[in-house]
Design a protein around this motif. Structure first.
Motif, PDB file in Angstrom:
ATOM      1  N   VAL A   1     -14.813   6.106  -3.530  1.00 48.69           N
ATOM      2  CA  VAL A   1     -14.062   5.911  -4.774  1.00 48.69           C
ATOM      3  C   VAL A   1     -12.917   4.945  -4.496  1.00 48.69           C
ATOM      4  N   THR A   2     -12.577   4.138  -5.488  1.00 47.61           N
ATOM      5  CA  THR A   2     -11.491   3.172  -5.332  1.00 47.61           C
ATOM      6  C   THR A   2     -10.270   3.682  -6.068  1.00 47.61           C
ATOM      7  N   LEU A   3      -9.141   3.753  -5.389  1.00 45.62           N
ATOM      8  CA  LEU A   3      -7.882   4.117  -6.025  1.00 45.62           C
ATOM      9  C   LEU A   3      -7.107   2.827  -6.258  1.00 45.62           C
ATOM     10  N   HIS A   4      -6.999   2.462  -7.534  1.00 42.55           N
ATOM     11  CA  HIS A   4      -6.317   1.207  -7.850  1.00 42.55           C
ATOM     12  C   HIS A   4      -4.828   1.419  -7.946  1.00 42.55           C
ATOM     13  N   CYS A   5      -4.084   0.408  -7.546  1.00 40.14           N
ATOM     14  CA  CYS A   5      -2.628   0.473  -7.667  1.00 40.14           C
ATOM     15  C   CYS A   5      -2.144  -0.946  -7.912  1.00 40.14           C
ATOM     16  N   SER A   6      -1.386  -1.111  -8.983  1.00 43.09           N
ATOM     17  CA  SER A   6      -0.847  -2.432  -9.281  1.00 43.09           C
ATOM     18  C   SER A   6       0.626  -2.261  -9.629  1.00 43.09           C
ATOM     19  N   PHE A   7       1.367  -3.363  -9.608  1.00 43.34           N
ATOM     20  CA  PHE A   7       2.785  -3.209  -9.878  1.00 43.34           C
ATOM     21  C   PHE A   7       3.321  -4.429 -10.597  1.00 43.34           C
ATOM     22  N   TRP A   8       4.485  -4.226 -11.168  1.00 44.10           N
ATOM     23  CA  TRP A   8       5.205  -5.330 -11.784  1.00 44.10           C
ATOM     24  C   TRP A   8       6.594  -5.375 -11.167  1.00 44.10           C
ATOM     25  N   SER A   9       7.000  -6.535 -10.740  1.00 43.78           N
ATOM     26  CA  SER A   9       8.314  -6.642 -10.126  1.00 43.78           C
ATOM     27  C   SER A   9       9.005  -7.875 -10.673  1.00 43.78           C
ATOM     28  N   SER A  10      10.336  -7.751 -10.880  1.00 46.58           N
ATOM     29  CA  SER A  10      11.048  -8.905 -11.398  1.00 46.58           C
ATOM     30  C   SER A  10      11.280  -9.942 -10.318  1.00 46.58           C
ATOM     31  N   GLU A  11      11.173  -9.533  -9.061  1.00 51.32           N
ATOM     32  CA  GLU A  11      11.304 -10.496  -7.978  1.00 51.32           C
ATOM     33  C   GLU A  11       9.922 -11.004  -7.600  1.00 51.32           C
TER      34      GLU A  11
ATOM     35  N   ILE B   1      -6.827   1.076  -2.450  1.00 45.26           N
ATOM     36  CA  ILE B   1      -7.546   1.524  -1.242  1.00 45.26           C
ATOM     37  C   ILE B   1      -8.855   2.160  -1.671  1.00 45.26           C
ATOM     38  N   VAL B   2      -9.787   2.213  -0.729  1.00 45.70           N
ATOM     39  CA  VAL B   2     -11.082   2.834  -0.992  1.00 45.70           C
ATOM     40  C   VAL B   2     -11.220   3.996  -0.032  1.00 45.70           C
ATOM     41  N   ILE B   3     -11.615   5.151  -0.567  1.00 40.82           N
ATOM     42  CA  ILE B   3     -11.851   6.318   0.280  1.00 40.82           C
ATOM     43  C   ILE B   3     -13.354   6.542   0.340  1.00 40.82           C
ATOM     44  N   HIS B   4     -13.886   6.558   1.553  1.00 39.56           N
ATOM     45  CA  HIS B   4     -15.330   6.734   1.723  1.00 39.56           C
ATOM     46  C   HIS B   4     -15.665   8.200   1.963  1.00 39.56           C
TER      47      HIS B   4
END
Lengths: 159, 378
Positions: free
Chosen positions: B176-186, B242-245
């Motif tokens: 399964v893929t655990l997605h993580c994204s972010f927004w940063s002002s820098e 990340i992907v957890i196998h």
């Protein structure tokens, strides 16, 4: 002539109303204190407090929901097309498209009610139940829709 | 044996024409010095080998490429950066200092004017002649027409915001893929770090299972996720997934994604709950949408097909009709020609007219009949 037209329109609208009520109202299955339908199960244990939760995501229930919605769509389309064809059809023509859509709506209702009857044990575990009035309305809407469709197919346009 | 015009050595007076300088196809390199002489200045190093600005370099907060200050926003004369006030009169020193401070944009720029005022002015002495706010000294300030970076006073940087899914479903044994994204002002710096933490279902503590810092991922090698985690994220694309196998029922729990992008470090983390099933249930609405879409599509297609076929059939009917009427007219002409051979001119004309009228009426009747049946079929 005008009377006939009015009668046909009233029949069509009645079918539409029946379909809407049957789809929306929560009374397909009733038991003591609980009522369920295509979209939610409501229980009222103490009589006054209603506690509703959404139905399961069973595939058969989803197909019943889909076919009921399709039947409403077809019926509305058929009404719209009837008015279109009333003004554009040549004299002596038949309302084929309207009739076909109305018959399709009837077939959809039939399939929905049939699937529900056969498979309703898959998504609810209550032992005692009886069919509510929304379920009955669905079955009533079926012959009316078929009748309305057949009338459209037979009818010829006159001035 | 003719006269020998060949000579073994080329005569030198015509060789110059073939030198590269005159052919102009290349020229030898001009001699250059390795280092610039110290009186001309020195090169300021502001970036590392990869082209990233060194952290000590002041940089604009509004825009990584600086803010553009156009030609018409530049002052007519740029004040000097280094000013020595020794032996200047008070008035002269005051006017120089005022001139330096006059344009705040130049001073506030991240690589703008950094005035150095040295020395003390004379007090109440005779005014010295040369007082003009002179030409800019040899300071590393750019020329008027060059791009000038200026940074505006910024509101305080907003916090970093992390986005993940809310729930993820997986089947036992799969990945399964655990997605993580972010927004940063820098902008994404090289010191960006990602951390994934895991809190088991019903547990209280969260353990750290993955860390990424300074371009190097560090995966769990001793804990429950030993050798099962794979880093598939890319900081440049703001992705920290990340992907957890090889999932197991013990992997049920909450995963937290934490992103720190210096200097933007304040922010909320985001959590995703992993549910492991024996068989992944289909999402709600898939069957619903599929049935509705499918049936509507089929009905529309059938309608379209029907209308197409009817249109083609009508066209063929019209073509046939035209051919039929043409044939009729041809037969008519043929019979007229035959009769003209026998009789005189005028009676034949009448016969022709009569014949044509009758055939025209017949064809009209035929057309009307066909049309009616067509309408009926409608």
């Amino acid at each position: 002539m005008l009377l006939l037209l009015l009668g046909i329109i009233v029949l069509h609208v009645a079918v539409l109303v029946l379909l809407f009520v049957s789809t929306i109202v929560s009374q397909w299955l009733v038991g003591n204190g609980h009522a369920m339908d295509l979209w939610q199960n409501c229980t009222s244990p103490s009589g006054s407090v209603h506690h509703c939760s959404s139905s399961s995501a069973n595939e058969w229930l989803q197909s019943v929901q889909a076919t009921m919605i399709l039947s409403i769509i077809f019926s509305v389309l058929s009404l719209f097309l009837f008015f279109c064809q009333l003004f554009t059809l040549t004299k002596g023509g038949r309302f084929y498209i309207t009739g076909i859509f109305q018959i399709l709506a009837g077939l959809c209702v039939m399939s929905a009610a049939a699937i529900y009857t056969v498979r309703h044990t898959e998504w609810h575990l209550n032992s005692e139940y009886s069919y509510g009035f929304a379920y009955i309305l669905a079955w009533v809407a079926l012959p009316l829709a078929l009748l309305s469709g057949v009338i459209y197919v037979i009818l010829r346009k006159r001035e | 044996m003719g006269p020998l015009f060949l000579s073994l050595a080329f005569s030198p007076q015509y060789e110059k024409a073939f030198s590269p300088k005159y052919l102009r196809n290349w020229s030898p390199a001009k001699p250059t010095k390795e280092r610039i002489p110290s009186h001309e200045g020195y090169t300021q190093i502001i970036a590392n080998d990869r082209g990233h600005l060194l952290p000590s370099v002041p940089r604009s907060k509004a825009n990584p490429w600086g803010s553009f200050m156009g030609t018409w926003q530049m002052p007519l004369r740029i004040p000097p950066a280094r000013v020595t006030l020794t032996s200047r009169t008070a008035a002269g020193a005051a006017s120089l200092t005022k001139w330096i401070q006059k344009n705040p944009d130049l001073l506030k720029a991240s690589n703008g004017l950094r005035p150095e005022i040295l020395g003390k002015a004379l007090r109440a002495l005779a005014p010295s002649p040369a007082m003009a706010p002179g030409a800019p000294s040899s300071s590393p300030s750019p020329v008027l027409a060059v791009l000038f970076f200026s940074s505006l006073v910024l509101p305080p940087a907003q916090a970093i915001v992390v986005y993940t899914d809310r729930e993820v479903h997986g089947a036992v044994g799969s990945r399964v893929t655990l997605h993580c994204s972010f927004w940063s002002s820098e902008w994404v710096s090289d010191d960006i770090s990602f951390t994934w933490r895991y809190q088991p279902e019903g547990g209280r503590d969260a353990i750290s299972i993955f860390h990424y810092a300074k371009g190097q991922p560090y995966i769990d090698e001793v804990g429950a996720f030993k050798e099962r985690i794979q880093w598939v994220g890319d900081p440049r694309w703001k992705d920290g997934s990340i992907v957890i196998h090889n999932l197991d029922y013990s992997d049920n729990g909450t995963f937290t994604c934490d992103v720190k992008n210096p200097p933007d470090i304040v922010g909320k983390t985001s959590q995703v709950t992993l549910y492991v099933f024996e068989k992944v249930p289909t999402r709600y609405g898939v069957v619903l949408g599929a049935v509705i879409g499918g049936v509507l599509g089929v009905v529309l297609l059938l309608l379209l097909l029907f209308y197409l076929v009817r249109y083609c059939w009508l066209r063929r009917q019209a073509a046939l009709q035209r051919r039929l009427s043409a044939m009729e007219k041809g037969k008519l002409h043929k019979s007229a020609k035959d009769s003209s051979k026998r009789g005189r001119q005028t009676p034949v004309l009448y016969a022709m007219l009569d014949h044509s009228r009758s055939t025209r009426a017949a064809s009209e009747k035929k057309a009307k009949g066909l049309g009616e049946s067509r309408k009926d079929k409608k």
